[in-house]
Design an enzyme around this catalytic site. Structure first.
Site, PDB file in Angstrom:
ATOM      1  N   GLU A   1      -1.072  -3.574   6.861  1.00  0.00           N
ATOM      2  CA  GLU A   1      -0.729  -4.167   7.897  1.00  0.00           C
ATOM      3  C   GLU A   1       0.333  -5.282   7.739  1.00  0.00           C
ATOM      4  OE1 GLU A   1      -4.457  -5.556   8.547  1.00  0.00           O
ATOM      5  OE2 GLU A   1      -5.323  -3.729   8.197  1.00  0.00           O
TER       6      GLU A   1
ATOM      7  N   ARG B   1      -4.372   0.657   2.339  1.00  0.00           N
ATOM      8  CA  ARG B   1      -5.071  -0.121   3.033  1.00  0.00           C
ATOM      9  C   ARG B   1      -5.529  -0.713   1.748  1.00  0.00           C
ATOM     10  NH1 ARG B   1      -8.438  -1.945   7.551  1.00  0.00           N
ATOM     11  NH2 ARG B   1     -10.671  -1.858   6.855  1.00  0.00           N
TER      12      ARG B   1
ATOM     13  N   GLU C   1      -5.772  -9.875  15.124  1.00  0.00           N
ATOM     14  CA  GLU C   1      -4.816  -8.644  14.606  1.00  0.00           C
ATOM     15  C   GLU C   1      -3.923  -8.143  15.364  1.00  0.00           C
ATOM     16  OE1 GLU C   1      -6.352  -6.222  13.012  1.00  0.00           O
ATOM     17  OE2 GLU C   1      -8.909  -7.086  11.736  1.00  0.00           O
TER      18      GLU C   1
ATOM     19  N   HIS D   1      -4.192 -10.290  10.558  1.00  0.00           N
ATOM     20  CA  HIS D   1      -4.561  -8.271  10.438  1.00  0.00           C
ATOM     21  C   HIS D   1      -3.688  -7.959  11.473  1.00  0.00           C
ATOM     22  CE1 HIS D   1      -7.528  -8.332   7.307  1.00  0.00           C
ATOM     23  NE2 HIS D   1      -7.680  -9.134   6.671  1.00  0.00           N
TER      24      HIS D   1
ATOM     25  N   HIS E   1      -4.997  -6.590   4.035  1.00  0.00           N
ATOM     26  CA  HIS E   1      -4.508  -4.623   4.147  1.00  0.00           C
ATOM     27  C   HIS E   1      -3.264  -4.669   4.094  1.00  0.00           C
ATOM     28  CE1 HIS E   1      -8.733  -5.033   6.001  1.00  0.00           C
ATOM     29  NE2 HIS E   1      -9.184  -4.092   4.935  1.00  0.00           N
TER      30      HIS E   1
HETATM   31  O1  PAY Z   1     -12.952  -9.431  10.015  1.00  0.00           O
HETATM   32  O2  PAY Z   1     -11.356  -9.175  10.485  1.00  0.00           O
HETATM   33  C1  PAY Z   1     -11.984  -8.811   9.717  1.00  0.00           C
HETATM   34  C2  PAY Z   1     -12.715  -7.205  10.171  1.00  0.00           C
HETATM   35  C3  PAY Z   1     -11.545  -6.473  10.781  1.00  0.00           C
HETATM   36  C4  PAY Z   1     -10.652  -5.428  10.190  1.00  0.00           C
HETATM   37  C5  PAY Z   1     -11.371  -4.756   9.136  1.00  0.00           C
HETATM   38  O3  PAY Z   1     -11.737  -3.704   9.372  1.00  0.00           O
HETATM   39  O4  PAY Z   1     -11.347  -5.685   7.428  1.00  0.00           O
HETATM   40  C6  PAY Z   1      -9.923  -4.317  11.186  1.00  0.00           C
HETATM   41  C7  PAY Z   1      -9.690  -3.448  10.903  1.00  0.00           C
HETATM   42  C8  PAY Z   1      -8.438  -4.811  10.054  1.00  0.00           C
HETATM   43  O5  PAY Z   1      -7.293  -4.968  10.436  1.00  0.00           O
HETATM   44  O6  PAY Z   1      -8.454  -4.086   9.250  1.00  0.00           O
HETATM   45  C9  PAY Z   1      -8.555  -3.145  11.985  1.00  0.00           C
HETATM   46  C10 PAY Z   1      -7.166  -1.787  11.522  1.00  0.00           C
HETATM   47  C11 PAY Z   1      -7.127  -1.453  12.994  1.00  0.00           C
HETATM   48  C12 PAY Z   1      -8.457  -0.886  11.142  1.00  0.00           C
HETATM   49  O7  PAY Z   1      -7.716  -0.221  10.317  1.00  0.00           O
HETATM   50  O8  PAY Z   1      -9.242  -0.475  11.429  1.00  0.00           O
HETATM   51 ZN    ZN Z   2      -6.471  -5.333   8.518  1.00  0.00          ZN
END
Ligand code: PAY
Ligand code: ZN
Length: 313
Positions: free
Chosen positions: A74, A127, A271, A196, A71
């Site tokens: 990040e 993102r 995270e 992440h 992403h």
């Molecule tokens: O498997 O890592 C995973 C899923 C969770 C992450 C995702 O949505 O891909 C969590 C989010 C991320 O790192 O992209 C959390 C962040 C804060 C967001 O943008 O929601």
């Molecule tokens: Zn992420």
């Protein structure tokens, strides 16, 4: 043009700086470091990573793959990945030196280079990838694009959504090419790690179901050790668990694919810092926190891998 010696962890770097730093490491540690290219992005940038392997005659080494920057916004992920790579190469600490020598390391700091460049040049909060999609929207969520229970839950079919899964599994060259590279890694893969941010969570599979993976007891044990080590240096508190329950349903991540398809039994996603709920500040971790984050994450990874190795016997 910056010299490789100028590379530091007191600031966030542009993509080309980090790519140049990696290329320069090959010259600095020719017997240990090589670079790999896991294909190219939609806009043609290399998915460039470091392979770290001490040719010390040990047979049958396993590999550990660490990926960051999936992403774009990040930024602490890539910074932590390069910090950790630098520790593997230059630390004088016995434990880290031993870790560096015990595995064949693959470290990919920027799994979504187009998005990362876009966050520097145009929109800091981007993102997704940068491929054009329907409805004049741009980008697919590369962490919803992997071909394991693709788009079943927690993934959007709307091209304008931040969690758009793409028109089909592996529609994005970033995910498709990385998955092909992962399949081609010759050493058996012991662990898959994805960095992440944010929320200070340590996550393991699955994202598509609340059913726990077959070796969840072992994953929980490793989780506890890794979270304990994360806290040791600065008191940084992590929580977490399986993705579905600990954060939200989300199918199609690289971690779940590594676990479910590649069969890598120890697959985790960090995270990273900060904790908290502010979307606006969450991705803008001050650069002064790169080094502390790198240190505590290194602490955590060292203990995580030791714990996993112990379980394996
Ligand atoms: O498997 O890592 C995973 C899923 C969770 C992450 C995702 O949505 O891909 C969590 C989010 C991320 O790192 O992209 C959390 C962040 C804060 C967001 O943008 O929601
Ligand atoms: Zn992420």
């Amino acid at each position: 043009n910056r010299r490789s010696d100028d590379y530091s962890w007191s600031e966030y770097h542009e993509l080309n700086d980090t790519h140049r730093w990696m290329q320069n490491l090959v010259g600095k540690y020719p017997d240990v470091v090589s670079v790999f290219v896991a294909g190219r992005s939609y806009e043609g940038r290399e998915l460039l990573g470091l392979r770290i392997n001490h040719n010390d005659g040990r047979a049958g080494k396993q590999s550990i793959f660490l990926e960051a920057g999936m992403h774009a916004r990040e930024w602490i992920g890539p910074a932590t990945a390069t910090y950790f790579a630098n520790e593997l190469l230059s630390s004088q600490q016995q434990e880290i030196m031993s870790l560096a020598r015990s595995y064949v390391w693959y470290i990919l700091p920027h799994a979504n280079p187009d998005g990362y460049v876009y966050t520097h040049k145009t929109n800091r909060m981007w993102r997704k990838t940068r491929s054009p999609q329907d409805k004049n929207c741009v980008g697919t969520d590369p962490n919803r694009n992997w071909g394991f229970h693709w788009r079943e839950v927690g993934a959007s079919s709307d091209p304008c959504s931040e969690s758009y899964a793409g028109p089909k599994a592996f529609s994005e060259p970033e995910a498709e090419n990385l998955s092909q590279f992962l399949k081609s890694v010759p050493e058996p893969m012991f662990m898959y790690l994805s960095l992440h941010s944010f929320s200070q969570l340590l996550l393991y599979p699955y994202g598509h179901t609340s059913a726990l993976p077959e070796n969840h007891r072992q994953l929980e044990k490793i989780f506890n050790v890794a979270v304990g080590a994360m806290k040791r240096r600065y008191g940084t508190r992590y929580t977490g668990g399986n993705v579905y329950d600990a954060i939200y349903p989300a199918a199609g991540s690289s971690m779940d694919w590594a676990y479910g398809v590649l069969n890598v039994k120890y697959s985790f996603t960090y995270e990273l810092r900060p904790s908290g709920y502010s979307f606006w500040t969450g991705f803008r971790l001050p650069a002064a926190q790169i080094i502390p984050t790198g240190q505590e994450t290194t602490d955590s990874l060292v203990e995580m891998i030791k714990a996993a190795a112990q379980i394996e016997g």
